[in-house]
Design an enzyme around this catalytic site. Structure first.
Site, PDB file in Angstrom:
ATOM      1  N   HIS A 362       0.806  -1.226   0.000  1.00 52.02           N
ATOM      2  CA  HIS A 362       0.000   0.000   0.000  1.00 52.02           C
ATOM      3  C   HIS A 362       0.831   1.264   0.000  1.00 52.02           C
ATOM      4  O   HIS A 362       0.339   2.309   0.438  1.00 52.02           O
ATOM      5  CB  HIS A 362      -0.902   0.053   1.233  1.00 52.02           C
ATOM      6  N   LYS A 553      -8.207  13.893   4.764  1.00 56.89           N
ATOM      7  CA  LYS A 553      -7.312  12.740   4.687  1.00 56.89           C
ATOM      8  C   LYS A 553      -6.294  12.897   5.795  1.00 56.89           C
ATOM      9  O   LYS A 553      -6.244  13.948   6.433  1.00 56.89           O
ATOM     10  CB  LYS A 553      -6.620  12.683   3.325  1.00 56.89           C
ATOM     11  N   ARG A 554      -5.485  11.869   6.024  1.00 54.49           N
ATOM     12  CA  ARG A 554      -4.442  12.037   7.027  1.00 54.49           C
ATOM     13  C   ARG A 554      -3.524  13.192   6.643  1.00 54.49           C
ATOM     14  O   ARG A 554      -3.379  13.519   5.479  1.00 54.49           O
ATOM     15  CB  ARG A 554      -3.628  10.744   7.166  1.00 54.49           C
ATOM     16  N   LYS A 559       0.923  14.365   0.859  1.00 56.89           N
ATOM     17  CA  LYS A 559      -0.450  14.650   0.412  1.00 56.89           C
ATOM     18  C   LYS A 559      -0.635  16.142   0.111  1.00 56.89           C
ATOM     19  O   LYS A 559      -1.573  16.546  -0.540  1.00 56.89           O
ATOM     20  CB  LYS A 559      -1.454  14.191   1.463  1.00 56.89           C
ATOM     21  N   THR A 663      -8.620   6.520  -1.549  1.00 55.48           N
ATOM     22  CA  THR A 663      -9.973   5.964  -1.659  1.00 55.48           C
ATOM     23  C   THR A 663     -11.001   7.062  -1.397  1.00 55.48           C
ATOM     24  O   THR A 663     -12.127   6.995  -1.893  1.00 55.48           O
ATOM     25  CB  THR A 663     -10.189   4.801  -0.673  1.00 55.48           C
ATOM     26  N   LYS A 667     -14.746   8.185  -3.195  1.00 57.61           N
ATOM     27  CA  LYS A 667     -16.001   8.508  -2.487  1.00 57.61           C
ATOM     28  C   LYS A 667     -16.544   9.853  -2.957  1.00 57.61           C
ATOM     29  O   LYS A 667     -17.753  10.027  -3.135  1.00 57.61           O
ATOM     30  CB  LYS A 667     -15.759   8.531  -0.971  1.00 57.61           C
TER      31      LYS A 667
HETATM   32  C1  NBG Z   1      -2.522   3.696   2.120  1.00 59.55           C
HETATM   33  C2  NBG Z   1      -2.144   4.579   0.936  1.00 59.55           C
HETATM   34  C3  NBG Z   1      -3.382   5.063   0.203  1.00 59.55           C
HETATM   35  C4  NBG Z   1      -4.273   3.883  -0.148  1.00 59.55           C
HETATM   36  C5  NBG Z   1      -4.566   3.063   1.101  1.00 59.55           C
HETATM   37  C6  NBG Z   1      -5.385   1.843   0.788  1.00 59.55           C
HETATM   38  C7  NBG Z   1      -0.987   2.970   3.919  1.00 59.55           C
HETATM   39  C8  NBG Z   1       0.288   2.293   4.218  1.00 59.55           C
HETATM   40  N1  NBG Z   1      -1.292   3.100   2.625  1.00 59.55           N
HETATM   41  O1  NBG Z   1      -3.023   5.740  -0.969  1.00 59.55           O
HETATM   42  O2  NBG Z   1      -1.380   5.659   1.372  1.00 59.55           O
HETATM   43  O3  NBG Z   1      -5.479   4.322  -0.716  1.00 59.55           O
HETATM   44  O4  NBG Z   1      -3.372   2.637   1.695  1.00 59.55           O
HETATM   45  O5  NBG Z   1      -4.775   1.078  -0.190  1.00 59.55           O
HETATM   46  O6  NBG Z   1      -1.700   3.363   4.793  1.00 59.55           O
END
Ligand code: NBG
Length: 820
Positions: A362, A553-554, A559, A663, A667
């Site tokens: 991920h 988002k985080r 980002k 994701t 949404k």
């Molecule tokens: C996160 C990514 C996102 C991705 C999500 C789900 C981690 C390690 N990765 O871009 O930063 O959408 O995983 O796949 O949290």
């Protein structure tokens, strides 16, 4: 077709009778004396009762069929509130609402009492929650395995604009959705040493003599499918001290130590690590990982049987999906069980192990790939370390055979890194020990193959595949956006909830003026709903006749919340300079939502800056309401469900090549927001599908980023060359947002000018220009609505049902087992 089966003959009266008897029998109260929590719990129990029969039947059918099961191993499940989803699955929404009304209770008020289980940090954990929902909906036998953290993701508060974390206490009042099964607990061992002996044939026999152990107590949660009888399980493990462990000490009269032992054991599932994207190298975290994985693998093996003949059927009975590297220790654990405990030959065991595991990566950030120091692993899991060494020996021999003399390659690919310290590279272990490795969006999978794991994809090209992420349309459209859902139902019927590709049938409605009018009315109502929510929740007063520009988002530098801040500051600066007339601007409400990892100082500085910029702009009469910054604290799934449907503009502005997928971006598009974004992660696919006329693209591409960085990126040159950028940065540096204190944001400013790892300054001008295009596009409300409808109509691909079908076709090959 495909309607959620209304539970047979549940009348409002039946429901009410049940509810009252729940209050009496389970809570020992009557309606008059019931507390809020009594009422909520009784409601939850009354609802869940109607899913339990289906659950039991599902389990029986799957057991009798010896069905192949997907075991999804994930350290995180960001579930969000449960009640609405359970009502949707049981078809009891209207009945429950009317029943509560008949008792003079507000259903909405009761629903709001739920504390969401926040057992995840962000996208990775929410993806796992969407996936178990889709697996159930598609009738796939599956169990989600994870950890029942006592404290989920921290509750974020702001004190003087700075993030202060409060513990999340989601279990304080108990959870009516869980089913504890202490009788099915599994013992998990740690520490100690390994003894080796030789058998009659001269084979090495290893016996792990662990030093301590804990009990993994399973808590089951219902995972109901939508429009099907199928109900799967989520099984989260909670740590308890084993009796033998503390009894011994108790008997010796050492109560203090006994309590300490218990605390130590229970610590394992105490708290979710609030890290997102970067690993936290803590011993406790490795304990957590092994704890849940050991219990889960043992439990799965228990279901299949432990004779050698039964173990040989494992590949027909189970497939484990490793959600990132957190559960990868399952690979040596499986080897340990097969070889040491059940006496299988190493080679045969390795063949089975490799065929039952698959790994999803991920990330693209190299610093986010987990490594565990050999010291720590050897201390905590000595036998596993030996097994990893042996796996590596065999693997390295394979590399040497195919690339004789290429020791550089061997060093790069080895599961063991030597520098800067000796450690196990979990992503390498995962890749070596799995059948398939997948990335989470098309671009991400390409970059994984061509960059991050390029040596492995050269060796085993067929191992690598892509599965683009998706989101569940149940929670994020049907439940979160009832207005839009009804509109879609009227236009194309109701099948879309289970088959999101049906949304394409909405396309002609984009040209229907009356439909566009209705669509705009839904968006307006969603904005009003958000305004009310933020007023109640945060005391924020928003105008609802503005463009809602949302970045949630985080908080992470890659980002680029910072780029958004620079846009806001630029608008403000231009208003102050008289270059922009607030009276003729489209009013803009910029909404941020973001938690920073508690130890991530730069992220926390950026949060402070956003709040400071917001406070200054919101209080400045010269802005005349043309610009407003809202930053509600504690962004979570519950808030997302109100926020996303109200958005006009979705901010997906990470540096190209850094966001694996995203994701949230999906949404927003599904709820009719237009995206402003870079060619990163799943943005690429969103843009391809919705069309470039309906997407605001800007910024460097991934190859351009690589070129710029290779030739030496000098951020200050962009600052010097761009007056509006310079003005914005100077305004921050001047103390304009910090009561004249120039020091407050000095760290951020100097980082931007001298480091700027994520090329904020390089993309600034392109971003500002794209925002100007947004502003003029928004002026034509009717054309905007058309684009928004096309975003909805063309985003059916982003259902997590489609993702799961891709996993089934490309990786799992698990047949559906429908339950009658
Ligand atoms: C996160 C990514 C996102 C991705 C999500 C789900 C981690 C390690 N990765 O871009 O930063 O959408 O995983 O796949 O949290």
């Amino acid at each position: 077709m495909n309607q959620p089966p209304a539970s047979p003959s549940v009348s409002v009266d039946d429901f009410t009778t049940d509810f009252i008897s729940r209050l009496h029998n389970s809570r020992g109260v009557d309606l008059e004396s019931a507390s809020d929590n009594d009422l909520y719990s009784a409601l939850a129990w009354t609802v869940r009762k109607h899913l339990i029969d289906r659950w039991l039947v599902t389990k029986r059918v799957q057991r009798e069929n010896k069905a192949k099961t997907v075991a999804y191993l994930s350290a995180e499940y960001l579930l969000g509130a449960q009640l609405h989803n359970m009502l949707l699955a049981s078809g009891l929404g209207t009945v429950a609402r009317e029943s509560m009304a008949s008792l003079g209770l507000s259903f909405d008020w009761l629903a709001e009492l739920e504390v969401e289980p926040g057992l995840g940090n962000g996208g990775l954990g929410r993806l796992a929650a969407c996936f178990v929902d889709s697996l159930a909906t598609l009738d796939i036998p599956a169990t989600g395995y994870g950890i029942r953290y006592q404290h989920g993701i921290f509750r974020q508060t702001f004190v003087d604009g700075r993030q202060v974390e409060q513990p999340d206490n989601w279990l304080e009042l108990g959870s009516p959705w869980e089913f504890p099964h202490p009788e099915a607990s599994i013992v998990v061992h740690f520490g100690g040493h390994v003894e080796h002996t030789t058998d009659a044939e001269g084979n090495d026999l290893a016996a792990w003599k662990p030093a301590w152990n804990v009990l993994a107590v399973p808590y089951n949660y219902l995972v109901p499918g939508y429009g099907t009888q199928n109900v799967n399980s989520l099984r989260l493990w909670s740590a308890r001290a084993t009796q033998s462990f503390d009894l011994q000490i108790f008997n010796s009269g050492d109560y203090e130590n006994a309590v300490r032992a218990q605390t130590y054991a229970e610590n394992i599932s105490q708290v979710l690590y609030p890290e997102d994207s970067t690993p936290q190298g803590k011993e406790l975290r490795l304990q957590q990982q092994y704890f849940f994985v050991a219990a889960s693998v043992q439990e799965m093996i228990g279901q299949v049987g432990t004779s050698l003949d039964e173990l040989r059927t494992l590949p027909q009975r189970v497939v484990f999906q490793l959600n990132d590297t957190h559960p990868v220790i399952a690979i040596p654990e499986m080897m340990r069980l097969l070889v040491d405990v059940y006496g299988m030959e190493w080679d045969e065991a390795w063949g089975i192990t490799r065929s039952v595991f698959n790994y999803t990566c991920h990330t693209l950030l190299p610093e986010a790939l987990e490594v565990w120091s050999v010291d720590l692993l050897g201390r905590l899991l000595p036998r596993h370390l030996e097994i990893i060494y042996r796996i590596n020996d065999d693997f390295v021999a394979e590399v040497r055979e195919s690339h004789p003399g290429n020791e550089l390659l061997v060093r790069r690919m080895s599961i063991i890194q030597e520098q800067p310290f000796r450690a196990v590279r979990m992503a390498h272990l995962a890749t070596v020990g799995s059948t398939k490795v997948n990335g989470v969006a098309a671009l991400h999978s390409e970059l994984l193959k061509d960059k991050v794991l390029v040596d492995f994809s050269n060796l085993w090209p067929e191992k690598f595949t892509n599965v683009t992420n998706g989101v569940t349309p149940r929670r994020f459209v049907k439940i979160a956006n009832p207005g839009l859902s009804s509109l879609i139902d009227e236009a194309i019927g109701t099948d879309w909830v289970k088959d999101l590709s049906q949304l394409s049938r909405l396309e002609p409605f984009a040209d229907d003026a009356a439909f566009r009018e209705q669509f705009r009315a839904v968006k307006a109502a969603n904005k009003t709903r958000l305004v009310e929510t933020l007023r109640k929740r945060d005391g924020i007063e928003l105008a609802d006749d503005a463009i809602f520009d949302v970045m949630v988002k985080r908080l992470h530098e890659y980002k680029r919340q910072m780029l958004k801040v620079l846009h806001v500051v630029t608008l403000y600066d231009k208003i102050l300079r008289g270059e922009l007339d607030p009276e003729s601007m489209t009013p803009r409400v910029v909404i941020f939502g973001a938690k920073a990892a508690p130890g991530y100082l730069m992220a926390k500085e950026i949060i402070a800056l956003i709040n400071a910029v917001g406070a200054t702009i919101n209080a400045d009469p010269r802005v005349k309401g043309a610009l407003y910054v809202a930053f509600p604290a504690n962004y979570n799934v519950t808030l997302a469900e109100t926020l996303i449907p109200a958005a006009d503009l979705s901010e997906q502005i990470s540096l190209a090549g850094k966001e694996a997928s995203g994701t949230g971006n999906m949404k927003f598009a599904l709820n009719g927001a237009l995206t402003i974004g870079t060619l990163d992660g799943a943005n690429v696919e969103i843009r391809e599908l919705v069309g470039d006329d309906n997407f605001f693209l800007f910024g460097l591409t991934e190859p351009e980023v690589a070129t710029l960085q290779a030739k030496g990126y000098v951020p200050s040159a962009y600052y010097e060359a761009n007056a509006s950028l310079k003005n914005a940065i100077d305004l921050i540096a001047s103390g304009a947002f910090s009561g004249g204190n120039r020091q407050t944001f000095e760290g951020i400013v100097s980082d931007l000018l001298w480091h700027d790892r994520f090329l904020v300054l390089a993309d600034y001008q392109a971003y500002i220009e794209a925002q100007n295009v947004v502003e003029s596009a928004y002026a034509d409300q009717d054309a905007w609505a058309k684009s928004a409808i096309l975003n909805v109509a063309r985003s059916g691909f982003f259902s997590s049902d489609r993702s799961i079908r891709d996993y089934l076709d490309r990786i799992w090959h698990t047949p559906a087992v429908p339950v009658q």
